[in-house]
Write a protein that holds these residues in place. Sequence first.
Motif, PDB file in Angstrom:
ATOM      1  N   GLU A 217      36.917  77.803 -26.553  1.00  0.00           N
ATOM      2  CA  GLU A 217      36.179  78.024 -27.795  1.00  0.00           C
ATOM      3  C   GLU A 217      37.045  78.702 -28.841  1.00  0.00           C
ATOM      4  OE1 GLU A 217      31.688  78.669 -25.975  1.00  0.00           O
ATOM      5  OE2 GLU A 217      33.233  80.182 -25.625  1.00  0.00           O
ATOM      6  N   LEU A 218      37.816  79.706 -28.423  1.00  0.00           N
ATOM      7  CA  LEU A 218      38.689  80.406 -29.367  1.00  0.00           C
ATOM      8  C   LEU A 218      39.728  79.458 -29.958  1.00  0.00           C
ATOM      9  CD1 LEU A 218      39.237  83.710 -27.360  1.00  0.00           C
ATOM     10  CD2 LEU A 218      37.838  83.434 -29.418  1.00  0.00           C
ATOM     11  N   ALA A 219      40.266  78.563 -29.122  1.00  0.00           N
ATOM     12  CA  ALA A 219      41.279  77.624 -29.608  1.00  0.00           C
ATOM     13  C   ALA A 219      40.692  76.662 -30.626  1.00  0.00           C
ATOM     14  CB  ALA A 219      41.874  76.856 -28.430  1.00  0.00           C
ATOM     15  N   VAL A 220      39.486  76.172 -30.376  1.00  0.00           N
ATOM     16  CA  VAL A 220      38.863  75.228 -31.301  1.00  0.00           C
ATOM     17  C   VAL A 220      38.466  75.926 -32.599  1.00  0.00           C
ATOM     18  CG1 VAL A 220      36.894  73.694 -31.642  1.00  0.00           C
ATOM     19  CG2 VAL A 220      38.097  73.697 -29.459  1.00  0.00           C
ATOM     20  N   GLN A 221      37.940  77.135 -32.501  1.00  0.00           N
ATOM     21  CA  GLN A 221      37.586  77.887 -33.702  1.00  0.00           C
ATOM     22  C   GLN A 221      38.809  78.085 -34.597  1.00  0.00           C
ATOM     23  OE1 GLN A 221      35.997  81.415 -31.908  1.00  0.00           O
ATOM     24  NE2 GLN A 221      34.175  80.359 -31.143  1.00  0.00           N
TER      25      GLN A 221
ATOM     26  N   ASN B 118      27.175  75.758 -36.328  1.00  0.00           N
ATOM     27  CA  ASN B 118      27.110  77.224 -36.371  1.00  0.00           C
ATOM     28  C   ASN B 118      28.482  77.890 -36.256  1.00  0.00           C
ATOM     29  OD1 ASN B 118      27.820  76.980 -33.668  1.00  0.00           O
ATOM     30  ND2 ASN B 118      25.776  77.427 -32.886  1.00  0.00           N
ATOM     31  N   SER B 119      29.542  77.103 -36.146  1.00  0.00           N
ATOM     32  CA  SER B 119      30.926  77.590 -36.096  1.00  0.00           C
ATOM     33  C   SER B 119      31.326  78.202 -34.762  1.00  0.00           C
ATOM     34  CB  SER B 119      31.205  78.626 -37.211  1.00  0.00           C
ATOM     35  OG  SER B 119      30.918  78.092 -38.480  1.00  0.00           O
ATOM     36  N   MET B 120      30.409  78.225 -33.780  1.00  0.00           N
ATOM     37  CA  MET B 120      30.788  78.767 -32.474  1.00  0.00           C
ATOM     38  C   MET B 120      31.591  77.757 -31.659  1.00  0.00           C
ATOM     39  SD  MET B 120      27.464  80.887 -31.181  1.00  0.00           S
ATOM     40  CE  MET B 120      26.597  82.076 -32.202  1.00  0.00           C
ATOM     41  N   PHE B 121      31.304  76.481 -31.828  1.00  0.00           N
ATOM     42  CA  PHE B 121      32.009  75.414 -31.117  1.00  0.00           C
ATOM     43  C   PHE B 121      31.910  75.576 -29.602  1.00  0.00           C
ATOM     44  CE2 PHE B 121      34.128  75.423 -35.292  1.00  0.00           C
ATOM     45  CZ  PHE B 121      33.975  74.088 -35.637  1.00  0.00           C
ATOM     46  N   ASN B 122      30.696  75.860 -29.117  1.00  0.00           N
ATOM     47  CA  ASN B 122      30.508  75.987 -27.674  1.00  0.00           C
ATOM     48  C   ASN B 122      30.783  74.663 -26.958  1.00  0.00           C
ATOM     49  OD1 ASN B 122      27.824  77.676 -28.961  1.00  0.00           O
ATOM     50  ND2 ASN B 122      29.370  78.815 -27.831  1.00  0.00           N
ATOM     51  N   THR B 123      30.252  73.567 -27.507  1.00  0.00           N
ATOM     52  CA  THR B 123      30.479  72.260 -26.896  1.00  0.00           C
ATOM     53  C   THR B 123      31.942  71.870 -26.963  1.00  0.00           C
ATOM     54  OG1 THR B 123      28.227  71.503 -27.405  1.00  0.00           O
ATOM     55  CG2 THR B 123      29.888  69.807 -27.015  1.00  0.00           C
ATOM     56  N   PHE B 124      32.538  71.959 -28.150  1.00  0.00           N
ATOM     57  CA  PHE B 124      33.948  71.587 -28.312  1.00  0.00           C
ATOM     58  C   PHE B 124      34.861  72.496 -27.500  1.00  0.00           C
ATOM     59  CE2 PHE B 124      33.941  69.190 -32.657  1.00  0.00           C
ATOM     60  CZ  PHE B 124      33.045  68.281 -32.137  1.00  0.00           C
TER      61      PHE B 124
ATOM     62  N   ARG C  22      41.560  76.190 -34.628  1.00  0.00           N
ATOM     63  CA  ARG C  22      41.996  74.900 -35.164  1.00  0.00           C
ATOM     64  C   ARG C  22      41.131  74.476 -36.337  1.00  0.00           C
ATOM     65  NH1 ARG C  22      43.493  69.390 -31.762  1.00  0.00           N
ATOM     66  NH2 ARG C  22      44.173  68.194 -33.581  1.00  0.00           N
ATOM     67  N   ALA C  23      39.842  74.799 -36.269  1.00  0.00           N
ATOM     68  CA  ALA C  23      38.924  74.442 -37.349  1.00  0.00           C
ATOM     69  C   ALA C  23      39.024  75.404 -38.533  1.00  0.00           C
ATOM     70  CB  ALA C  23      37.493  74.416 -36.830  1.00  0.00           C
ATOM     71  N   GLY C  24      39.772  76.497 -38.375  1.00  0.00           N
ATOM     72  CA  GLY C  24      39.895  77.480 -39.444  1.00  0.00           C
ATOM     73  C   GLY C  24      38.651  78.325 -39.624  1.00  0.00           C
ATOM     74  N   LEU C  25      37.891  78.515 -38.533  1.00  0.00           N
ATOM     75  CA  LEU C  25      36.612  79.224 -38.632  1.00  0.00           C
ATOM     76  C   LEU C  25      36.531  80.400 -37.661  1.00  0.00           C
ATOM     77  CD1 LEU C  25      34.284  76.106 -38.993  1.00  0.00           C
ATOM     78  CD2 LEU C  25      34.786  77.802 -40.769  1.00  0.00           C
TER      79      LEU C  25
ATOM     80  N   PRO D 252      41.313  63.591 -40.081  1.00  0.00           N
ATOM     81  CA  PRO D 252      40.405  63.669 -41.234  1.00  0.00           C
ATOM     82  C   PRO D 252      40.095  62.307 -41.839  1.00  0.00           C
ATOM     83  CG  PRO D 252      42.581  64.507 -41.816  1.00  0.00           C
ATOM     84  CD  PRO D 252      42.587  64.311 -40.336  1.00  0.00           C
ATOM     85  N   ASP D 253      41.003  61.350 -41.691  1.00  0.00           N
ATOM     86  CA  ASP D 253      40.727  60.014 -42.226  1.00  0.00           C
ATOM     87  C   ASP D 253      39.608  59.331 -41.444  1.00  0.00           C
ATOM     88  OD1 ASP D 253      42.679  60.268 -44.171  1.00  0.00           O
ATOM     89  OD2 ASP D 253      44.249  59.388 -42.914  1.00  0.00           O
TER      90      ASP D 253
END
Length: 298
Positions: A8-12, A214-220, A14-17, A254-255
Amino acid sequence: MKPFHRGELAVQERAGLSERARAVSAAIMTEIPAVAADFLTEQPVLFIGAADSSGYVWSSLLTGEPGFITVSGPSSLSVAATLSAGDPLHRTLAEPARLGMIALQPGTRRRMRMNGTARPTDGGLEIRLEQIYANCPKYIQKREPHWQPATPGDPREGGALTGEDITLVENTDTFFIATADTAGNADASHRGGDPGFLKALSPHHLRWPDYVGNSMFNTFGNLEVNPRAGLLIPDWTTGTLLHLTGRAAVDWDPDHAAALPGAQRVVDFTVERLIRVDHASPLRWSAPQFSRFNPPTR
């Protein structure tokens, strides 16, 4: 369980959140608030997710008359319901299991996520909770339930979607996704949008847009460390349940996201196994009132 694991920390990040995620993590509790206890006792359905003994992750649901979910302690629930023998998590819940849950009330667009350990009891489950938090109401379609008891059909198992399954997939406005981290800690989440937001690109390949959340990205975060996932696609009018298990991958290009209205990212899901049970749920739901937050679909 800490608020976030390394995936979760890694995805957050990467998403800049990351900062946003740290701020909203204050909503994650270990004890059930009184307002949440009242909410849970009103629910006729609990959506769940877990990994089976082979590591496959599945999503399913438990149903009962309101009151079948009760708060049995500051961080525990009693659930007076069991799964039918044809359900993919029937055997899993016959033993202690790490369980992800989401209580969702479509009529009011309220939902609550809970994660913990379930142990079988006589006629149900006793669940010790470790994470409890509310989610935003975006992308929930308003519906009202009524009971229509029916005999579940024989489960149909397979490795690919049939034409009938694809029709259900491409007409759905709601599905549920279960994931788990490397320790087996499970999570269940909701995905919603206008019909057509979930695409079947082939009998083995599904794709959907990832909207602002919600920016937590639990699933991701779980998918970052363990790509296995389970989808539950309900037919709200017949009670039929389509359970899919396989592997999910997040596409950060992003494309690719720009080609889907409202998408921040895109998720691809590979079907490995499926179980379809017609009339599995005794709940029938009214026609949906679509969320105003749903992006358009093409």
